[in-house]
Design a protein around this motif. Structure first.
Motif, PDB file in Angstrom:
ATOM      1  N   ALA A   1       8.288   9.294  -8.903  1.00 56.52           N
ATOM      2  CA  ALA A   1       8.914   8.001  -8.619  1.00 56.52           C
ATOM      3  C   ALA A   1       8.149   7.373  -7.461  1.00 56.52           C
ATOM      4  CB  ALA A   1      10.370   8.187  -8.239  1.00 56.52           C
ATOM      5  N   VAL A   2       7.918   6.078  -7.537  1.00 57.37           N
ATOM      6  CA  VAL A   2       7.250   5.344  -6.471  1.00 57.37           C
ATOM      7  C   VAL A   2       8.096   4.115  -6.168  1.00 57.37           C
ATOM      8  CG1 VAL A   2       5.169   4.061  -5.813  1.00 57.37           C
ATOM      9  CG2 VAL A   2       4.972   6.124  -7.217  1.00 57.37           C
TER      10      VAL A   2
ATOM     11  N   TYR B   1      15.379   6.296   1.639  1.00 57.37           N
ATOM     12  CA  TYR B   1      14.535   6.987   0.656  1.00 57.37           C
ATOM     13  C   TYR B   1      14.054   8.332   1.196  1.00 57.37           C
ATOM     14  CZ  TYR B   1      14.468   2.845  -2.284  1.00 57.37           C
ATOM     15  OH  TYR B   1      14.832   1.801  -3.089  1.00 57.37           O
ATOM     16  N   LYS B   2      13.679   8.373   2.474  1.00 55.76           N
ATOM     17  CA  LYS B   2      13.210   9.628   3.067  1.00 55.76           C
ATOM     18  C   LYS B   2      14.318  10.681   3.059  1.00 55.76           C
ATOM     19  CE  LYS B   2       9.601   7.560   5.891  1.00 55.76           C
ATOM     20  NZ  LYS B   2       9.145   7.247   7.255  1.00 55.76           N
TER      21      LYS B   2
ATOM     22  N   PHE C   1       3.543   7.105   1.771  1.00 55.45           N
ATOM     23  CA  PHE C   1       2.105   7.290   1.554  1.00 55.45           C
ATOM     24  C   PHE C   1       1.294   6.064   1.898  1.00 55.45           C
ATOM     25  CE2 PHE C   1       3.545   5.736  -2.565  1.00 55.45           C
ATOM     26  CZ  PHE C   1       2.532   4.876  -2.979  1.00 55.45           C
ATOM     27  N   GLY C   2       1.939   5.017   2.411  1.00 50.40           N
ATOM     28  CA  GLY C   2       1.173   3.856   2.827  1.00 50.40           C
ATOM     29  C   GLY C   2       2.029   2.744   3.376  1.00 50.40           C
ATOM     30  N   GLN C   3       1.364   1.867   4.135  1.00 49.34           N
ATOM     31  CA  GLN C   3       2.005   0.670   4.667  1.00 49.34           C
ATOM     32  C   GLN C   3       1.003  -0.474   4.641  1.00 49.34           C
ATOM     33  OE1 GLN C   3       3.984   0.680   8.436  1.00 49.34           O
ATOM     34  NE2 GLN C   3       4.916   2.685   8.119  1.00 49.34           N
ATOM     35  N   VAL C   4       1.516  -1.669   4.413  1.00 50.98           N
ATOM     36  CA  VAL C   4       0.701  -2.881   4.485  1.00 50.98           C
ATOM     37  C   VAL C   4       1.478  -3.871   5.338  1.00 50.98           C
ATOM     38  CG1 VAL C   4      -0.320  -4.785   3.177  1.00 50.98           C
ATOM     39  CG2 VAL C   4      -0.272  -2.485   2.193  1.00 50.98           C
TER      40      VAL C   4
ATOM     41  N   ARG D   1       5.269  -3.621   4.597  1.00 53.91           N
ATOM     42  CA  ARG D   1       5.717  -3.113   3.286  1.00 53.91           C
ATOM     43  C   ARG D   1       5.430  -1.618   3.319  1.00 53.91           C
ATOM     44  NH1 ARG D   1       8.962  -4.911   0.110  1.00 53.91           N
ATOM     45  NH2 ARG D   1       8.016  -6.928   0.018  1.00 53.91           N
ATOM     46  N   VAL D   2       6.404  -0.807   2.957  1.00 55.90           N
ATOM     47  CA  VAL D   2       6.283   0.647   3.019  1.00 55.90           C
ATOM     48  C   VAL D   2       6.329   1.191   1.590  1.00 55.90           C
ATOM     49  CG1 VAL D   2       7.303   2.779   3.911  1.00 55.90           C
ATOM     50  CG2 VAL D   2       7.456   0.673   5.251  1.00 55.90           C
ATOM     51  N   PHE D   3       5.395   2.074   1.249  1.00 62.20           N
ATOM     52  CA  PHE D   3       5.309   2.683  -0.073  1.00 62.20           C
ATOM     53  C   PHE D   3       5.690   4.155   0.054  1.00 62.20           C
ATOM     54  CE2 PHE D   3       2.487  -0.893   0.106  1.00 62.20           C
ATOM     55  CZ  PHE D   3       2.784  -1.569  -1.061  1.00 62.20           C
ATOM     56  N   LEU D   4       6.594   4.591  -0.839  1.00 67.60           N
ATOM     57  CA  LEU D   4       7.076   5.974  -0.819  1.00 67.60           C
ATOM     58  C   LEU D   4       7.007   6.573  -2.218  1.00 67.60           C
ATOM     59  CD1 LEU D   4       9.442   4.082   0.935  1.00 67.60           C
ATOM     60  CD2 LEU D   4       9.553   6.332   1.935  1.00 67.60           C
ATOM     61  N   ARG D   5       6.899   7.906  -2.280  1.00 63.45           N
ATOM     62  CA  ARG D   5       6.832   8.594  -3.577  1.00 63.45           C
ATOM     63  C   ARG D   5       7.636   9.882  -3.518  1.00 63.45           C
ATOM     64  NH1 ARG D   5       0.625   9.745  -2.676  1.00 63.45           N
ATOM     65  NH2 ARG D   5       0.826  11.158  -0.939  1.00 63.45           N
TER      66      ARG D   5
END
Length: 58
Positions: A17-18, A30-31, A38-41, A50-54
């Motif tokens: 899931a992303v 989410y955490k 795994f990333g931020q922009v 913007r925070v990306f999670l998996r």
């Protein structure tokens, strides 16, 4: 609701899931449910991004 979505994703054969959220919204939620960042922009707002999670669904 997140648990139900993950269950349906597993039923459909999904392995990961992303999600993307804003730093001032829900990354902590989410955490707590096992997602890892795994990333931020950066947006144009100071100290916000913007925070990306998996998460593995195996």
């Amino acid at each position: 609701m997140l648990t139900a979505i993950e269950k349906e994703a597993r039923r459909r054969g999904c392995k990961r899931a992303v999600v993307a959220t804003s730093s001032f919204q829900a990354p902590g939620c989410y955490k707590r449910h096992g997602y890892e960042e795994f990333g931020q922009v950066e947006f144009g707002l100071p100290a916000h991004s913007r925070v990306f999670l998996r998460k593995s669904l195996d």
